[in-house]
Design a protein around this motif. Sequence first.
Motif, PDB file in Angstrom:
ATOM      1  N   ASP A 192      63.561  35.446  54.186  1.00 46.78           N
ATOM      2  CA  ASP A 192      62.344  34.651  54.357  1.00 46.78           C
ATOM      3  C   ASP A 192      61.185  35.616  54.581  1.00 46.78           C
ATOM      4  O   ASP A 192      60.822  35.938  55.710  1.00 46.78           O
ATOM      5  CB  ASP A 192      62.502  33.698  55.544  1.00 46.78           C
ATOM      6  N   PHE A 193      60.610  36.108  53.488  1.00 44.40           N
ATOM      7  CA  PHE A 193      59.582  37.137  53.576  1.00 44.40           C
ATOM      8  C   PHE A 193      58.242  36.599  54.071  1.00 44.40           C
ATOM      9  O   PHE A 193      57.305  37.363  54.280  1.00 44.40           O
ATOM     10  CB  PHE A 193      59.413  37.821  52.220  1.00 44.40           C
ATOM     11  N   SER A 194      58.161  35.286  54.255  1.00 45.50           N
ATOM     12  CA  SER A 194      56.929  34.717  54.798  1.00 45.50           C
ATOM     13  C   SER A 194      56.864  34.843  56.313  1.00 45.50           C
ATOM     14  O   SER A 194      55.835  34.544  56.922  1.00 45.50           O
ATOM     15  CB  SER A 194      56.826  33.233  54.417  1.00 45.50           C
ATOM     16  N   ARG A 195      57.955  35.323  56.935  1.00 45.45           N
ATOM     17  CA  ARG A 195      58.042  35.383  58.396  1.00 45.45           C
ATOM     18  C   ARG A 195      58.293  36.831  58.824  1.00 45.45           C
ATOM     19  O   ARG A 195      59.429  37.248  59.009  1.00 45.45           O
ATOM     20  CB  ARG A 195      59.157  34.466  58.902  1.00 45.45           C
ATOM     21  N   ALA A 196      57.219  37.578  58.980  1.00 42.35           N
ATOM     22  CA  ALA A 196      57.350  39.000  59.299  1.00 42.35           C
ATOM     23  C   ALA A 196      58.106  39.196  60.599  1.00 42.35           C
ATOM     24  O   ALA A 196      57.708  38.694  61.648  1.00 42.35           O
ATOM     25  CB  ALA A 196      55.964  39.635  59.408  1.00 42.35           C
ATOM     26  N   ASN A 197      59.216  39.913  60.522  1.00 41.59           N
ATOM     27  CA  ASN A 197      60.023  40.289  61.681  1.00 41.59           C
ATOM     28  C   ASN A 197      60.649  39.101  62.405  1.00 41.59           C
ATOM     29  O   ASN A 197      61.154  39.250  63.519  1.00 41.59           O
ATOM     30  CB  ASN A 197      59.197  41.094  62.699  1.00 41.59           C
ATOM     31  N   ARG A 198      60.630  37.914  61.793  1.00 43.05           N
ATOM     32  CA  ARG A 198      61.223  36.751  62.445  1.00 43.05           C
ATOM     33  C   ARG A 198      62.489  36.313  61.706  1.00 43.05           C
ATOM     34  O   ARG A 198      62.668  36.593  60.528  1.00 43.05           O
ATOM     35  CB  ARG A 198      60.220  35.598  62.497  1.00 43.05           C
ATOM     36  N   LEU A 199      63.340  35.618  62.454  1.00 37.98           N
ATOM     37  CA  LEU A 199      64.524  35.055  61.821  1.00 37.98           C
ATOM     38  C   LEU A 199      64.104  34.030  60.775  1.00 37.98           C
ATOM     39  O   LEU A 199      63.047  33.395  60.903  1.00 37.98           O
ATOM     40  CB  LEU A 199      65.418  34.394  62.870  1.00 37.98           C
ATOM     41  N   PRO A 200      64.891  33.851  59.726  1.00 40.02           N
ATOM     42  CA  PRO A 200      64.545  32.851  58.705  1.00 40.02           C
ATOM     43  C   PRO A 200      64.307  31.476  59.329  1.00 40.02           C
ATOM     44  O   PRO A 200      65.012  31.072  60.266  1.00 40.02           O
ATOM     45  CB  PRO A 200      65.778  32.840  57.801  1.00 40.02           C
ATOM     46  N   ALA A 201      63.327  30.768  58.817  1.00 44.71           N
ATOM     47  CA  ALA A 201      62.964  29.464  59.378  1.00 44.71           C
ATOM     48  C   ALA A 201      64.146  28.503  59.395  1.00 44.71           C
ATOM     49  O   ALA A 201      64.269  27.665  60.304  1.00 44.71           O
ATOM     50  CB  ALA A 201      61.798  28.863  58.594  1.00 44.71           C
TER      51      ALA A 201
ATOM     52  N   VAL B  34      51.385  44.172  53.155  1.00 44.84           N
ATOM     53  CA  VAL B  34      51.635  45.542  52.712  1.00 44.84           C
ATOM     54  C   VAL B  34      52.418  45.449  51.409  1.00 44.84           C
ATOM     55  O   VAL B  34      53.565  44.993  51.402  1.00 44.84           O
ATOM     56  CB  VAL B  34      52.423  46.347  53.767  1.00 44.84           C
ATOM     57  N   ASP B  35      51.784  45.840  50.334  1.00 42.28           N
ATOM     58  CA  ASP B  35      52.405  45.767  49.016  1.00 42.28           C
ATOM     59  C   ASP B  35      52.953  44.362  48.745  1.00 42.28           C
ATOM     60  O   ASP B  35      54.060  44.200  48.220  1.00 42.28           O
ATOM     61  CB  ASP B  35      53.507  46.818  48.895  1.00 42.28           C
ATOM     62  N   GLY B  36      52.180  43.367  49.157  1.00 42.49           N
ATOM     63  CA  GLY B  36      52.532  41.976  48.882  1.00 42.49           C
ATOM     64  C   GLY B  36      53.420  41.315  49.900  1.00 42.49           C
ATOM     65  O   GLY B  36      53.641  40.100  49.825  1.00 42.49           O
ATOM     66  N   ASP B  37      53.950  42.073  50.878  1.00 42.04           N
ATOM     67  CA  ASP B  37      54.826  41.509  51.899  1.00 42.04           C
ATOM     68  C   ASP B  37      54.108  41.424  53.235  1.00 42.04           C
ATOM     69  O   ASP B  37      53.359  42.334  53.613  1.00 42.04           O
ATOM     70  CB  ASP B  37      56.080  42.365  52.080  1.00 42.04           C
ATOM     71  N   LEU B  38      54.359  40.342  53.965  1.00 41.60           N
ATOM     72  CA  LEU B  38      53.776  40.184  55.291  1.00 41.60           C
ATOM     73  C   LEU B  38      54.518  41.080  56.275  1.00 41.60           C
ATOM     74  O   LEU B  38      55.746  41.006  56.380  1.00 41.60           O
ATOM     75  CB  LEU B  38      53.873  38.722  55.733  1.00 41.60           C
ATOM     76  N   ARG B  39      53.786  41.920  56.970  1.00 44.20           N
ATOM     77  CA  ARG B  39      54.390  42.842  57.935  1.00 44.20           C
ATOM     78  C   ARG B  39      53.758  42.625  59.314  1.00 44.20           C
ATOM     79  O   ARG B  39      52.573  42.332  59.438  1.00 44.20           O
ATOM     80  CB  ARG B  39      54.168  44.296  57.497  1.00 44.20           C
TER      81      ARG B  39
END
Length: 646
Positions: A64-73, A364-369
């Motif tokens: 789940d790349f929409s949630r930076a550093n979080r467990l998948p929703a 960062v390069d298209g990914d939420l960090r």
Amino acid sequence: MTLQRRTFVRGTAAAALGAFVAHAGTAAAVAAPRPDRGNAGAGGPSGKLGPATSLDGRPFPDYDFSRANRLPAEMTGYWEKSFDVGGTTRTAKVYISADTPIRAYYTVIAVPEGTDTASFLWKSGWRDIADSRDEGLFVLEPGPGGWASAEVERQYVDAAMAFYQSNRYFSIFGEHYLVGYDGGAAPLEAWAVAHPLRVIAQAYLGSTGLPQDYLGSFASRTFDGTTDAGYTTVTFPEGFPLIRYDETVLPTWYIDPAASVDASLAYWRTANDTVPTAVRDQTLGRVWSQSADSQRWMTSHAGPISQVAVSDRPVSYFNARTTAQVDAFLTYYTRYENFFAYGNALFERADLSAPGVEIRTMLVDGDLREYIVYVPASARQLWGSRAPVVFVWPGNTQTARLFLDATDWISVADDGGAVLVVIGEQYSASSVSVSHTDSVVFFQQLREVLLAEYDVDPTRFYSTGQSAGSMVSQRFAIAMPEYFAAVAATSGGIAPTAAGTVNVEGVVYPAANEPIPSYFVYGEGDLSNLRGTVWDGTTNTLDQMVAYHLANNGLTLDDVEDRQGVVSGFQDRLRTWEWHQPGTDVPVYRLTLNEFRSHNTIPEETPLLWDFLKSYRSEIAPDGQVVRWYSPSGFTVAGDETQILP
């Protein structure tokens, strides 16, 4: 609540607990008669939990790349896992709050008999606490006939804890808070006795304690030099006093015991090296503080902050204020290193909701960090509008939140007025773990944010990290030394290849072969490519890394100040070598071997890193040459800086 080190007065902890309880927003009475313990109508926060969803046979969550550093929703919510224990099906519950990060703190709870777990979690306030801090709960439940003895329950507890500690549905910090109620208290405490390095702090309500024979079976066991898989075994000197299980400092609170807990109380008082006489505290009851002159390994950095307490006052398990007080006692503490006793440390947990802390994200390069910026009040007090900045790169699988707590960089930043920027990693081997990627782009973007939005000194940007994060810092030092005034890192070494290049996350860069002040700390029980010393006649990554930096400064191993090294630290565990710029007393390379730790860094090392970093600054001259300066005072004394020749 501030992030400055809190004064925790042993025996008078009500003020500290009161601050947490007030923060939790609970207002119910502290005590209630014993009959209310199992009464689900005793009141609590609003919002019931629905039925738990089974994890049995469930596919692992997707990335789940929409949630930076979080467990998948899809993994947030209320879950159940079943176990076959001797032919009987047993269950445990998991609660994951909506924004729980990867590798978050969890509280392990053994619930009382005669209550529905979902009702207990929301009426007691535990669910609210997890939500307020974006954390998780792992819940042990009694069998069909209720809780049995600690010995009988051992198979169930071991099975449940094994799943909790390693699975593909969620990931955890790796150190645990334990809370046991009634018949569940002793089985959970028994697990703590057997695995004390994995427990931060523990509280037991209505406990019967553990029998002396069980406690005695663990008390004299010792921790040897065996490290986790893949690391080097630590060899102790002859006659070295190994740490016993009953010397593992572990804060403990018994609340309204149902029977005598004398044997357990004596065990934990020994483990925590407490004073002989208790002090009465309004909240904790009778409190035995850790002795002021305690020499326990686990508190060698923080000092004697642990304690053991017993409150005989009856409480309601469904009272949110009681729960908040238990949680406050536990979460005053944090701990790091869960498998090697000599690197295990207990210290104060940081408050990431305090002023000065910003948990931010960027693309960062298209990914939420995710990343964390901490600006201590001391930054402006000491440096005005030009505060130094330390970029902190966590070890592999460690989030920014975890690493900020685990290393105690907060305290160092407070003391030195440094702005911290802790880098969040990205999903890697699984949807519930992270690693470093796009580090160069991430740093370049972070640098621009710092320069545009914060009062910082661009000539005093520093890099540090642990393990894989150390390797990021080392790669910058080799390929892009102009980015930082100095680097200081732990337990992750890198040297250029035979072709004179370094690989930065898939991109090959030529080594700059330029000097940059560098400091490296590693353990005797560290990665195999760091085994030994630079004097042992073997060649590995450690030797190659040191040789690279020395050569850039026109130095060799023989130019060391003292080949035996300078011994320091608790139990003389640190051995440090230092090389100076030729013809000066300016240190340009420093190396420390921690003879009594494995791979993971310890809090005692963090001030050493800052003590090195703070003395350097750098600028890029018009001709592109990097010009560096050294200040023995860390730029606190005007005019004491010396230019370091390229």
